[in-house]
Design a protein around this motif. Sequence first.
Motif, mmCIF file in Angstrom:
data_model
loop_
_atom_site.group_PDB
_atom_site.id
_atom_site.type_symbol
_atom_site.label_atom_id
_atom_site.label_comp_id
_atom_site.label_asym_id
_atom_site.label_seq_id
_atom_site.Cartn_x
_atom_site.Cartn_y
_atom_site.Cartn_z
ATOM 1 N N LEU A 164 8.355 -7.856 -0.773
ATOM 2 C CA LEU A 164 7.067 -8.384 -0.361
ATOM 3 C C LEU A 164 6.091 -7.218 -0.405
ATOM 4 O O LEU A 164 6.204 -6.283 0.386
ATOM 5 N N CYS A 165 5.172 -7.261 -1.346
ATOM 6 C CA CYS A 165 4.333 -6.104 -1.687
ATOM 7 C C CYS A 165 2.936 -6.295 -1.113
ATOM 8 O O CYS A 165 2.154 -7.107 -1.620
ATOM 9 N N ILE A 166 2.621 -5.541 -0.073
ATOM 10 C CA ILE A 166 1.351 -5.685 0.628
ATOM 11 C C ILE A 166 0.315 -4.757 0.016
ATOM 12 O O ILE A 166 0.509 -3.544 -0.058
ATOM 13 N N GLU A 167 -0.806 -5.349 -0.380
ATOM 14 C CA GLU A 167 -1.906 -4.556 -0.908
ATOM 15 C C GLU A 167 -2.640 -3.900 0.262
ATOM 16 O O GLU A 167 -3.064 -4.582 1.203
ATOM 17 N N LEU A 168 -2.775 -2.585 0.188
ATOM 18 C CA LEU A 168 -3.472 -1.849 1.238
ATOM 19 C C LEU A 168 -4.971 -2.028 1.011
ATOM 20 O O LEU A 168 -5.586 -1.352 0.195
ATOM 21 N N HIS A 169 -5.561 -2.919 1.765
ATOM 22 C CA HIS A 169 -6.918 -3.393 1.462
ATOM 23 C C HIS A 169 -7.722 -3.487 2.751
ATOM 24 O O HIS A 169 -7.228 -3.954 3.779
ATOM 25 N N GLY A 171 -10.272 -4.928 5.484
ATOM 26 C CA GLY A 171 -10.380 -6.296 5.973
ATOM 27 C C GLY A 171 -9.047 -6.952 6.231
ATOM 28 O O GLY A 171 -8.962 -8.180 6.341
ATOM 29 N N GLN A 172 -7.984 -6.147 6.335
ATOM 30 C CA GLN A 172 -6.639 -6.641 6.638
ATOM 31 C C GLN A 172 -6.034 -5.762 7.723
ATOM 32 O O GLN A 172 -6.395 -4.582 7.871
ATOM 33 N N LEU A 173 -5.094 -6.309 8.490
ATOM 34 C CA LEU A 173 -4.468 -5.484 9.531
ATOM 35 C C LEU A 173 -3.687 -4.322 8.926
ATOM 36 O O LEU A 173 -3.663 -3.232 9.479
ATOM 37 N N VAL A 174 -3.023 -4.559 7.809
ATOM 38 C CA VAL A 174 -2.330 -3.480 7.096
ATOM 39 C C VAL A 174 -3.228 -3.063 5.937
ATOM 40 O O VAL A 174 -3.412 -3.816 4.981
ATOM 41 N N TYR A 175 -3.800 -1.873 6.057
ATOM 42 C CA TYR A 175 -4.778 -1.425 5.061
ATOM 43 C C TYR A 175 -4.603 0.026 4.644
ATOM 44 O O TYR A 175 -5.279 0.498 3.724
ATOM 45 N N ASN A 176 -3.682 0.747 5.295
ATOM 46 C CA ASN A 176 -3.457 2.157 4.953
ATOM 47 C C ASN A 176 -1.980 2.490 5.122
ATOM 48 O O ASN A 176 -1.159 1.621 5.465
ATOM 49 N N VAL A 177 -1.639 3.742 4.882
ATOM 50 C CA VAL A 177 -0.231 4.142 4.926
ATOM 51 C C VAL A 177 0.376 3.956 6.318
ATOM 52 O O VAL A 177 1.465 3.359 6.446
ATOM 53 N N PRO A 178 -0.246 4.450 7.394
ATOM 54 C CA PRO A 178 0.394 4.274 8.710
ATOM 55 C C PRO A 178 0.626 2.817 9.096
ATOM 56 O O PRO A 178 1.685 2.481 9.652
ATOM 57 N N SER A 179 -0.336 1.935 8.805
ATOM 58 C CA SER A 179 -0.143 0.532 9.196
ATOM 59 C C SER A 179 0.943 -0.130 8.347
ATOM 60 O O SER A 179 1.706 -0.968 8.853
ATOM 61 N N LEU A 180 1.055 0.256 7.061
ATOM 62 C CA LEU A 180 2.137 -0.287 6.225
ATOM 63 C C LEU A 180 3.484 0.178 6.735
ATOM 64 O O LEU A 180 4.428 -0.625 6.878
ATOM 65 N N LEU A 181 3.607 1.449 7.023
ATOM 66 C CA LEU A 181 4.889 1.976 7.496
ATOM 67 C C LEU A 181 5.258 1.401 8.864
ATOM 68 O O LEU A 181 6.443 1.185 9.155
#
Length: 320
Positions: A164-169, A171-181
């Motif tokens: 499941l590949c989340i685009e770091l974008h 206007g989204q809760l996951v938008y950068n490296v720390p939030s993705l990790l």
Amino acid sequence: MKIGLVSDSLAHLGFEEMLDAAAAAGVQGVEVNTGNWSPAPHIDLPLLVQDAGARARFLAAFERRGLELIALNANGNQLHPVTGAAQSQVLHDTIRLAGLMGVRTVCLMSGLPGGGPEDRTPNWIVSSWPPETGEILAWQWREKLLPYWRDLAVLARDHGIEKLCIELHGGQLVYNVPSLLRLRQEIGPIVGANLDPSHLLWMGADPMAAADALGDAVHHVHAKDTWLNAAKQATTSLLENGPQGDVAARSWSYITLGYGHDERWWREFCYRLRMNGYDGWLSIEHEDVMLSRLEGVRRSVQLLNAVAPAEPSDYAPPSI
């Protein structure tokens, strides 16, 4: 690495014409948009979920042209406080269809809910002030994002999805490296990044450093460039909400590969990806309002052919 194309890059063409153009441009595969923020001109999602014959015809169109079906893309906001349920249905059907067609990769956004139970619009927290912002962000993760993603990961695994590949974008809760990790740690390795350097660039981050920090959490890559307009940034910052068609007036704009960052930059980006273990698809996403879509795709393919490693390493140090 292999060069692919996001189907909406050629949204003005019909399905068969889009595949012909992709093959003629020299890409090896296509990532198909299935709905939500996309009008999905190249796929009938409900039909393909229900009809095995339609699925067979759909896949045969790729095979005739020597193209791979890279991934399905359901970018949208499945956590929207008003339309989230409908967008979530598109995402769930996309996952089901991917499983039925043997596609193991689904691209999506993390989602962005409102700031509280009564909100009707999404709320993106980008500052630690005023004080209530911390409470809002904690509520969004605890009450909305994590419960949703726990269920989504179960659905994806049940249908054979591996990534499941989340685009770091923005206007989204996951938008950068720390939030993705953070989300990956909570949900598991099925969650990874769709690393699109263009978004990190306009948010002021460094895609090279992101590739290093993410490591094997890079599941997919969108090849898209951003032109940073220094003269406008000097007074407006990178927080830009002007019309996307007025490139000269904006502090940043999406642009054809090589026009925002040169071939040397893209060569290093590809090399850094390989250094960190990524050897998958570079999926071109053309959103340049100044060039024609076909020209933008052709020029992007030309650049990636010049810089992306195409063969596995066979180097062996000489024995002493």
